[in-house]
Every structure is written in structure tokens, then in C-alpha cells.
Design an enzyme around this catalytic site. Structure first.
Site, PDB file in Angstrom:
ATOM      1  N   GLY A 270      55.614-143.001  15.068  1.00 13.05           N
ATOM      2  CA  GLY A 270      55.435-143.221  13.639  1.00 13.05           C
ATOM      3  C   GLY A 270      55.409-144.689  13.289  1.00 13.05           C
ATOM      4  O   GLY A 270      55.098-145.063  12.169  1.00 13.05           O
ATOM      5  N   GLY A 271      55.778-145.528  14.237  1.00 10.07           N
ATOM      6  CA  GLY A 271      55.756-146.975  14.063  1.00 10.07           C
ATOM      7  C   GLY A 271      55.801-147.659  15.412  1.00 10.07           C
ATOM      8  O   GLY A 271      56.550-148.604  15.626  1.00 10.07           O
ATOM      9  N   GLY A 272      55.007-147.140  16.363  1.00 11.58           N
ATOM     10  CA  GLY A 272      54.925-147.747  17.688  1.00 11.58           C
ATOM     11  C   GLY A 272      55.790-147.097  18.738  1.00 11.58           C
ATOM     12  O   GLY A 272      55.893-147.592  19.860  1.00 11.58           O
ATOM     13  N   SER A 273      56.395-145.950  18.443  1.00 13.48           N
ATOM     14  CA  SER A 273      57.422-145.423  19.333  1.00 13.48           C
ATOM     15  C   SER A 273      56.915-144.847  20.643  1.00 13.48           C
ATOM     16  O   SER A 273      57.695-144.640  21.555  1.00 13.48           O
ATOM     17  CB  SER A 273      58.233-144.349  18.614  1.00 13.48           C
ATOM     18  OG  SER A 273      59.428-144.115  19.302  1.00 13.48           O
TER      19      SER A 273
ATOM     20  N   LYS B   5      60.333-135.456  24.418  1.00 14.95           N
ATOM     21  CA  LYS B   5      61.234-136.238  23.569  1.00 14.95           C
ATOM     22  C   LYS B   5      62.070-135.305  22.697  1.00 14.95           C
ATOM     23  O   LYS B   5      61.592-134.259  22.257  1.00 14.95           O
ATOM     24  CB  LYS B   5      60.421-137.202  22.705  1.00 14.95           C
ATOM     25  CG  LYS B   5      61.256-138.192  21.907  1.00 14.95           C
ATOM     26  CD  LYS B   5      60.366-139.103  21.088  1.00 14.95           C
ATOM     27  CE  LYS B   5      61.159-140.067  20.242  1.00 14.95           C
ATOM     28  NZ  LYS B   5      60.298-140.918  19.383  1.00 14.95           N
TER      29      LYS B   5
ATOM     30  N   SER C   8      61.137-145.640  19.823  1.00 18.68           N
ATOM     31  CA  SER C   8      62.294-144.784  20.039  1.00 18.68           C
ATOM     32  C   SER C   8      62.097-143.784  21.180  1.00 18.68           C
ATOM     33  O   SER C   8      63.026-143.068  21.528  1.00 18.68           O
ATOM     34  CB  SER C   8      62.613-144.018  18.751  1.00 18.68           C
ATOM     35  OG  SER C   8      61.544-143.173  18.375  1.00 18.68           O
TER      36      SER C   8
END
Length: 652
Positions: free
Chosen positions: A346-349, A249, A325
Site C-alpha cells: 500500500g506504500g511500497g511494502s 504475509k 512491511s
């Protein structure tokens, strides 16, 4: 190795709870944070402030789950740009933001409430018991040795049966399939490299552009593949990962590629001088890196939309988003181009795009793996995690890349990293004793019952086949949890971006990013401390749940892959209803640092993948990997070949 200097660029959100929180400020008439809806049994008035009941005194029997209601405008194109410019206006922007937050009682929750718990500025855990039927990995040892230990944990592999008698039903090639093909001289890494290069170059010519990679160097891929091919010809491959192709990534350093984070400017202020720690460990095992995978700019979104380079399409339906993301890594794995990739979460990425693309995504415990050399190395909610086509491939990559930083080892006192032993007897005994927690009202709060029904079917199969016990649980204060997560990650992001924003770099960013920054600037130090007090409350609730349950299960997302509006390709979009459903279940693992995994369990009536999320106790990666492997076996027979799929191992 010489450590990288602190990045002057950005701490990435992957993706944040921005959608859930921004919904609260985007429509002043619809979204509030009433205490009764969040599970606080009662609150006391203390002058103009509310006084929360201590978490240990909350009556869980009085908790009433109320579905999240989001009614925010869906903006694209000119109207989205105009909206962003209004938010950024020196006087009117902050006034609008503060008014909307006040109307929606956000200030009442964060600033006008006395929270009795002390702040928890990063996850803290009590000592944990060793998981059963596991192999302990030496995080101070060589990555090659950990990969060998992981290989011994896997079930029996019969290459002749899987390769020679390849059935008509679809399945992904695994890492062990590649290794067998190389060792039996059916194909070489260099041959596979040429096939991958051809696909990437063809993909880059698409109109409109739909790039899987942001940075790609064919000569570099050929050089890596040639070195791997020579090792196989000499009979001395480094590990089972030698010759395995992976994408990284674009917020993780992979030398010599620049790290842009999906933006057009971060690489200008932060040159890459070496591999990130996790990339270096994989490289020492012989992994071949094909380049930097596409992503939602700065991770500030849930869909994977990227106007800078083009939006990656979902391999199962090219008119659908991948999820974000980590959009590029998930799409690359789902399309068969690579058996594995690295993302950040960091929030489901990692989990959201894995679910929407029908692959496996692991979020390890916070602090389990070093973040050195990534653009998200200064936060308290983010990890680097593997995405792969199968659970066993996730295990192999995870074993190679793990290793906590010295500072986290001191502050977090992590339990030793472990992997489950996948022999028949070990799996059966360990699975039979597991207790699986499920908060049914939350579990069923999805856009379509197809999502919850498929996940329920998987759990019923698991219980019937292995005797796992299902336990009903209650999770209070879900809305407060989302808010605490957003304030935490948003404040951390703004801190790391502030110098570049002062230099005017922020105006080069997409409307998505600029909207996020306008929100983050409205947070105060008091908001941040209040969020950390909420974090401690939520940690108390979850640790109480883990007294009676080994894992918590939910759908990974509350919806399948959303359609891509053509008007969003040029300038992005804001669609809070979609964001709310995509992030419905992922936040607890980030705010509290718990390990979690998404594993495919089926498809909706349109053929779009559905994922089941398994959340584990602190440091319990082995347990969630064991359950995910069992679910994969029970639900994997009906895998569908993606519309966009490349068989690079057996191409004619």
C-alpha cells in the site's frame, strides 16, 4: 464460494507514507510544505486561502526540485513509549498534534488552499493501448490455464545445463528447477518439506527470536507435501507450481492459519474461514503453503520491526532490517527457503523489502487482483503482490493469482492482463522501441551515491544492449503527492479500525501503531477530500509523462538496509530519516495505482542489495516485467550468496 463478511479488524498499511508526513509534525522547526518547492509555478491569494494554478497550466520549466529534509527525533524504548502516551492524552495530545501541523503549514496545504481539480476517490485511467509482443491471459479462466500460458512465455530452459553443471557462482533455484527435480525423481516435495520444517523449527529457537513465520503447522505442511508427492508419483502434477513452497504475509487469509497482521489481537475479532481469493487460486495449482510470514504490525512501518513476535533479520546481514512491511515474505525468499511468497503493498511494502533483501517484488496495477480475504480489502492504494527470487517466478505466480473483483471490473474497466513473450526476437524488438523516463534530481536524492550509481549503471547497460531511449522528465508536487497518499491510506485505515479502537483494542498495539493512529485521528473529512483533489492533479502530471515515456525509473529505495538498534527490538522505534529514504520513490504507484516492480541491480560496498524500480503505465505489467527481465540478465551474474541461506532443494 461464500464471500467473507466485511472485516471488523483493520485495513493495513504496507508501509504508508507515515514517515514522510509524520516527520512534518514531529519537528516543528524543520519541515514545511512550501509551494515553490513542490513544482507549483505560482499560487494566488484568495482572502486567507491560496489558490492553486490548474495542473494543466503549471509551467514545468519553472519546477525546481528541492531535496526532502527530515530532522525528527530517533526514539526507542522508554522515551518512545512516553512520547506515545503524550500523543494519546485526551487534551494535550490533540493540541500538540494540531500545533505542529499548523507550524509546518500542513493545514495551509490541505485546508487553506483552493485546489481547482475535482476529487479522485480511486484511480481513474483513460483507455490504454495493447502492449506489444504479449500473451493475453484469461482472468475468467482457470488459474492452471493461465500458468500454462505464462510458462510458454518464458525463455528456453535447459535443466541438464542448470542442474547437472551447477557452477560455483551463486544463483537461486527457480520454480522450473524444482519442477525438474520433482519430475526426474531427484527429490520429492515431501523431502523438501522436511528440510524446510527443520529450518523453521531451528529458527524459532533463536535468542532473541527472529521468526520468519508467525503461524506455522508442521503437520499441515507435511499433509500438503504428501499430496503433491503422490501426484508426481502418479504422473499427474497439477501445474508447474505443484510442489512449490510459498509463504503468505500475515494480513492475507490462508486457512486454517489465523490472520493476525503481526498483532496480538486481530485474529480474536476476525476469524479465518477460508483462503483469500489469490491463495485459493494458487492452491488450485498445487502450491504448498508453509504458513503466515512475519510483518511490521499492521503494516505501519518501513523496517519490519515487530516487538510482538520478534524482528525478522535481513539474510544478507543479520544486524540489518529487511524493510517492511512485508518483511517475512522477502526474507523467506532471499534465504532460499521458498522460491516465492505473497506480500501486500500500500506504500511500497512489497518493493521496499524486495530491494533491501535482493529479490524481485511486483506491485501490479490497482484492481488487477482481488483483495477479497485480506485485511486490506477496503482501501484505494493497496494490492497483493508476489515476491520471488527471479522475474520469471514472479510471472508464474502473478499469472496464477490475478483476477479483478466484479466491482473493480465495472469501475476501473481494466485492460486485459498480459505477459511478455520472452523469445529473443520478441524481446529485442519490444525493448528497442521503449522510452524510459527519468527525473534526474529525484533519482539522485539518495543517502549514498552508491545507490543511484548502481541504478544508473543498470540503465546504461539496458540502453547499450537494447537501444532503449532515455528521456528526461519532470515530476511536480512530490511533497503534495506524499501528503495525499498518507491522508488517503491513513483515513481508510482509521475507518476500518474505528470499532475495535472504540473497544480499547488499540492499546494492545505497538508504539508504532499507536503513533500512527494518533496522527490519523487528526485528519478531517476536509483533509480527505483535499487529498483526493491532489490525487487528480498528480494523475494528470503522470499521464502527461506517459505520453512521451513508456516507463519511469528510480532506485527502489533511497538507502540500503538500515542497522537494527538493539534498543528497538523490545518496543520498536521511530526513525523518520530512515523512513524518508526507504519511501523516497515508492508512493506514486500506490496513490495512482500504477504497476511497478523492484529488481536487484547490485550491492553497496558492505554487500547490501540495491534495487531498481520500474513504474509502468496503467495496466502495463507486461512492459515492466519485460524490462525487469532484461535488467536481471544484465545485472544478475554477480549475485551474492546471502549470509543466511538454505539450499532446501539439494541439501545433503
Amino acid at each position: 464460494m461464500v464471500p467473507l463478511p466485511p472485516p471488523r479488524g483493520i485495513s493495513f498499511i504496507s508501509p504508508t507514507t507515515l514517515g514522510l508526513y509524520y516527520s512534518a509534525i514531529a519537528s516543528s522547526s524543520c519541515f514545511v510544505f512550501p509551494f515553490s518547492s513542490s513544482g507549483i509555478s505560482r499560487s494566488l491569494r484568495m482572502g486567507k486561502k491560496r489558490l492553486m494554478v490548474p495542473a494543466k497550466d503549471v509551467d514545468l520549466s519553472s519546477v525546481e526540485y528541492k531535496p526532502l529534509v527530515v530532522q525528527a527525533p530517533h526514539l526507542t524504548g522508554f522515551t518512545f513509549g512516553l512520547f506515545v502516551r503524550i500523543l494519546e492524552a485526551p487534551l494535550i495530545g490533540p493540541l500538540i498534534m494540531n500545533f505542529l501541523k499548523k507550524e509546518n503549514k500542513v493545514d495551509e496545504l490541505l485546508r487553506h488552499t483552493v485546489i481547482p481539480e475535482e476529487p479522485m476517490f480511486k484511480p481513474e485511467y483513460p483507455p490504454q493501448e495493447m502492449e506489444p509482443s504479449v500473451v493475453v491471459l484469461d482472468e475468467d479462466g482457470k488459474p492452471e490455464d493461465r500458468v500454462e500460458s505464462a510458462l510458454r512465455c518464458l525463455p528456453h530452459y535447459d535443466p541438464a545445463e542448470l542442474w547437472e553443471n551447477f557452477s560455483e557462482s551463486f544463483r537461486y533455484w527457480k520454480i522450473r528447477d524444482y519442477a525438474y527435480a520433482y519430475r526426474s525423481r531427484k527429490v520429492t516435495p515431501l523431502m523438501v518439506a522436511e528440510r524446510i520444517i527443520s529450518v523453521i523449527e531451528e529458527n524459532r529457537r533463536n535468542k532473541p527470536p527472529t521468526p520468519l513465520l508467525i503461524s506455522f503447522d508442521a503437520a499441515d505442511i507435511r499433509e500438503q507435501a504428501a499430496a503433491s508427492t503422490h501426484r508426481f508419483e502418479a504422473g499427474n502434477p497439477l501445474t508447474i507450481l505443484d510442489g512449490i513452497f510459498m509463504a503468505i504475509k500475515d494480513d492475507i487469509d490462508c486457512y486454517p492459519h489465523p490472520t493476525k497482521g503481526g498483532s496480538t489481537w486481530v485474529h480474536e475479532v476476525r476469524p479465518v474461514k477460508r483462503d483469500a481469493d489469490c491463495v485459493a487460486r494458487l492452491r488450485s495449482c498445487g502450491v504448498i503453503f508453509i504458513g503466515k510470514a512475519n510483518m511490521h504490525e499492521f503494516g505501519m512501518g518501513t523496517t519490519g520491526n515487530n516487538p510482538n513476535y520478534g524482528t525478522t533479520r535481513n539474510p544478507h546481514a543479520l544486524d540489518r532490517y529487511t524493510g517492511g512491511s512485508s518483511s517475512g515474505p522477502a526474507a523467506i525468499v532471499a534465504s532460499g527457503l521458498c522460491p516465492a511468497a505473497l506480500g501486500t503493498d500500500g506504500g511500497g511494502s512489497v518493493r521496499i523489502p524486495s530491494s533491501l533483501c535482493g529479490v524481485v517484488g511486483l506491485k501490479s496495477n490497482y484492481g488487477r487482483t482481488s483483495m477479497e480475504g485480506s485485511l486490506c480489502d477496503c482501501g484505494t492504494v493497496e494490492i497483493i503482490g508476489p515476491i520471488a527470487s527471479t522475474v520469471e517466478d514472479v510471472m508464474l505466480v502473478y499469472a496464477a493469482m490475478l483476477g479483478s473483483s466484479p466491482s473493480n471490473r465495472i469501475s476501473l474497466k481494466p485492460a486485459p492482463p498480459c505477459l511478455p513473450i520472452h523469445s529473443l526476437s520478441d524481446d529485442s524488438n519490444a525493448l528497442e522501441s521503449l522510452r524510459i523516463g527519468k527525473y534526474t534530481p529525484w533519482f539522485n536524492d539518495v543517502s549514498s551515491t552508491e545507490v543511484s550509481d548502481k541504478c544508473e549503471d543498470a540503465l546504461n547497460l539496458l540502453s547499450k544492449s537494447h537501444g532503449c531511449e532515455m528521456i528526461e522528465i519532470v515530476i511536480p508536487e512530490i511533497l503534495e503527492m506524499r501528503t495525499a497518499h498518507l491522508v488517503s491510506i491513513g483515513s481508510e485505515c482509521l475507518y476500518s479500525m474505528s470499532a475495535d479502537c472504540e473497544d480499547g483494542k488499540d492499546v494492545k498495539s505497538t508504539y508504532d501503531t499507536r503513533t500512527s493512529l494518533a496522527l490519523f485521528r487528526s485528519f478531517t473529512a476536509a483533509d480527505y477530500v483535499a487529498a483526493q483533489c491532489i490525487r487528480r492533479r498528480i494523475m494528470y502530471y503522470f499521464m502527461e509523462i506517459f505520453r512521451k515515456a513508456d516507463v519511469i525509473v528510480t532506485p527502489t529505495t533511497g538507502t540500503t538496509a538500515p542497522k537494527i538498534p538493539p534498543s528497538a527490538l523490545k518496543s520498536g522505534e521511530t526513525d523518520m530519516q530512515t523512513t524518508a529514504y526507504l519511501m523516497q520513490f515508492v508512493v506514486p504507484s500506490n496513490l495512482l495505482g500504477f504497476p511497478a516492480i523492484s529488481v536487484p541491480v547490485g550491492y553497496d560496498k558492505e554487500g547490501l542489495p540495491i534495487g531498481l524500480q520500474i513504474i509502468g503505465r496503467p495496466w502495463a505489467e507486461a512492459t515492466i516485467l519485460r524490462i525487469a527481465s532484461a535488467v536481471e540478465k544484465l545485472c544478475g551474474e554477480s549475485k551474492k550468496r546471502p549470509v543466511s541461506y538454505y539450499d532446501v532443494l539439494r541439501a545433503n
